[in-house]
Design a protein around this motif. Sequence first.
Motif, PDB file in Angstrom:
ATOM      1  N   ILE A   1       0.030  -0.472   7.597  1.00 36.71           N
ATOM      2  CA  ILE A   1      -0.555  -1.810   7.534  1.00 36.71           C
ATOM      3  C   ILE A   1       0.514  -2.817   7.896  1.00 36.71           C
ATOM      4  O   ILE A   1       1.552  -2.911   7.231  1.00 36.71           O
ATOM      5  N   THR A   2       0.275  -3.574   8.955  1.00 43.97           N
ATOM      6  CA  THR A   2       1.208  -4.646   9.306  1.00 43.97           C
ATOM      7  C   THR A   2       0.777  -5.931   8.596  1.00 43.97           C
ATOM      8  O   THR A   2      -0.380  -6.100   8.225  1.00 43.97           O
ATOM      9  N   GLY A   3       1.732  -6.825   8.393  1.00 43.78           N
ATOM     10  CA  GLY A   3       1.423  -8.029   7.633  1.00 43.78           C
ATOM     11  C   GLY A   3       0.996  -7.695   6.219  1.00 43.78           C
ATOM     12  O   GLY A   3       0.073  -8.308   5.667  1.00 43.78           O
ATOM     13  N   ALA A   4       1.689  -6.724   5.612  1.00 40.54           N
ATOM     14  CA  ALA A   4       1.254  -6.168   4.332  1.00 40.54           C
ATOM     15  C   ALA A   4       1.785  -6.910   3.121  1.00 40.54           C
ATOM     16  O   ALA A   4       1.489  -6.525   1.992  1.00 40.54           O
ATOM     17  N   SER A   5       2.562  -7.971   3.321  1.00 37.56           N
ATOM     18  CA  SER A   5       3.226  -8.602   2.173  1.00 37.56           C
ATOM     19  C   SER A   5       2.327  -9.538   1.390  1.00 37.56           C
ATOM     20  O   SER A   5       2.700  -9.985   0.308  1.00 37.56           O
ATOM     21  N   SER A   6       1.132  -9.847   1.918  1.00 40.85           N
ATOM     22  CA  SER A   6       0.238 -10.756   1.195  1.00 40.85           C
ATOM     23  C   SER A   6      -1.157 -10.646   1.791  1.00 40.85           C
ATOM     24  O   SER A   6      -1.386  -9.940   2.770  1.00 40.85           O
ATOM     25  N   GLY A   7      -2.096 -11.350   1.201  1.00 40.92           N
ATOM     26  CA  GLY A   7      -3.423 -11.523   1.769  1.00 40.92           C
ATOM     27  C   GLY A   7      -4.178 -10.238   2.036  1.00 40.92           C
ATOM     28  O   GLY A   7      -4.196  -9.318   1.219  1.00 40.92           O
ATOM     29  N   ILE A   8      -4.813 -10.175   3.210  1.00 40.54           N
ATOM     30  CA  ILE A   8      -5.667  -9.038   3.556  1.00 40.54           C
ATOM     31  C   ILE A   8      -4.873  -7.746   3.613  1.00 40.54           C
ATOM     32  O   ILE A   8      -5.346  -6.690   3.180  1.00 40.54           O
ATOM     33  N   GLY A   9      -3.644  -7.801   4.148  1.00 41.56           N
ATOM     34  CA  GLY A   9      -2.832  -6.595   4.222  1.00 41.56           C
ATOM     35  C   GLY A   9      -2.516  -6.038   2.852  1.00 41.56           C
ATOM     36  O   GLY A   9      -2.668  -4.833   2.606  1.00 41.56           O
ATOM     37  N   GLU A  10      -2.090  -6.887   1.950  1.00 40.42           N
ATOM     38  CA  GLU A  10      -1.784  -6.439   0.589  1.00 40.42           C
ATOM     39  C   GLU A  10      -3.033  -5.901  -0.103  1.00 40.42           C
ATOM     40  O   GLU A  10      -2.995  -4.846  -0.750  1.00 40.42           O
ATOM     41  N   ALA A  11      -4.140  -6.614   0.036  1.00 44.34           N
ATOM     42  CA  ALA A  11      -5.375  -6.189  -0.626  1.00 44.34           C
ATOM     43  C   ALA A  11      -5.844  -4.832  -0.103  1.00 44.34           C
ATOM     44  O   ALA A  11      -6.309  -3.980  -0.874  1.00 44.34           O
ATOM     45  N   THR A  12      -5.722  -4.616   1.206  1.00 49.08           N
ATOM     46  CA  THR A  12      -6.123  -3.329   1.779  1.00 49.08           C
ATOM     47  C   THR A  12      -5.210  -2.218   1.284  1.00 49.08           C
ATOM     48  O   THR A  12      -5.669  -1.110   0.975  1.00 49.08           O
ATOM     49  N   ALA A  13      -3.924  -2.496   1.194  1.00 50.65           N
ATOM     50  CA  ALA A  13      -2.984  -1.498   0.671  1.00 50.65           C
ATOM     51  C   ALA A  13      -3.367  -1.089  -0.744  1.00 50.65           C
ATOM     52  O   ALA A  13      -3.361   0.101  -1.087  1.00 50.65           O
ATOM     53  N   ARG A  14      -3.707  -2.056  -1.556  1.00 48.95           N
ATOM     54  CA  ARG A  14      -4.079  -1.748  -2.947  1.00 48.95           C
ATOM     55  C   ARG A  14      -5.318  -0.850  -2.997  1.00 48.95           C
ATOM     56  O   ARG A  14      -5.377   0.118  -3.773  1.00 48.95           O
ATOM     57  N   LEU A  15      -6.309  -1.162  -2.183  1.00 46.39           N
ATOM     58  CA  LEU A  15      -7.527  -0.347  -2.173  1.00 46.39           C
ATOM     59  C   LEU A  15      -7.252   1.076  -1.688  1.00 46.39           C
ATOM     60  O   LEU A  15      -7.754   2.047  -2.260  1.00 46.39           O
TER      61      LEU A  15
END
Length: 244
Positions: free
Chosen positions: A13-27
């Motif tokens: 996941i690129t741009g994973a430090s916040s927002g949609i990227g972070e939320a997708t990583a958590r899921l």
Amino acid sequence: MKMQGLSDKVAVITGASSGIGEATARLLIAEGAHVVLVARRRARIEALAEELGGRACAVMADVSDASQVGPLFSLVREAFGGLDLLLNNAGLGFSAAFVDSTPEEWRRMFDTNVIGLLSCTQAAIPLMKGRPGAMIASISSTGGRYGVEGWSVYCATKYAVVGFHETLRKELGADGIRVSVIEPGAVWTEFGHNVPEQALRQRRQALDALHAEDVAQAVVYAFAQPPRVLVQEILVRPVKQIAP
């Protein structure tokens, strides 16, 4: 309840430090996947990886710099042997009437939103061949379908993403690699680098804007489908967002 088939899948996941990227990583972590968190902000992604546990790892990289993309995917090959999901989420936007915009802003948006996406996608494809259900997904925007006043060049980058994905789908379908584009409307994220915070907040409140988790759910839904199923495009917006 866990979705079927996501356990031990490998995602970048690129741009994973916040927002949609972070939320997708958590899921994805909750579904048992391994997630490589990519962003320019080392402290943010390292803290996130530590919070998410052993199935997450952090790699600091600027996807607009092609010299940093190759080593990223070499690391993925060495660590996991292949890749099941690339989420091109890193993005940059400057708001301005086109007549007032600057070539520097144009280049920065294209370098991240288009060139960075192309570089990551090209590097990911060899790692996906032979992996059932492998998918390239990218975050575009409703602006990439309809255009939005004050965001002409940003929208141009997102139109490019949509056009690229439509063609890439045709090139990779025979290999079983799925290509999906997610087009969110207004979302509560850090997006909007040169827009006054108060103006962003007022607009998002008025629209009852999406949360990052709402868009992440769309990504994971598409990825969790059986390998024969392509969710080619998801346009998701707040109910109150009538205009683009």
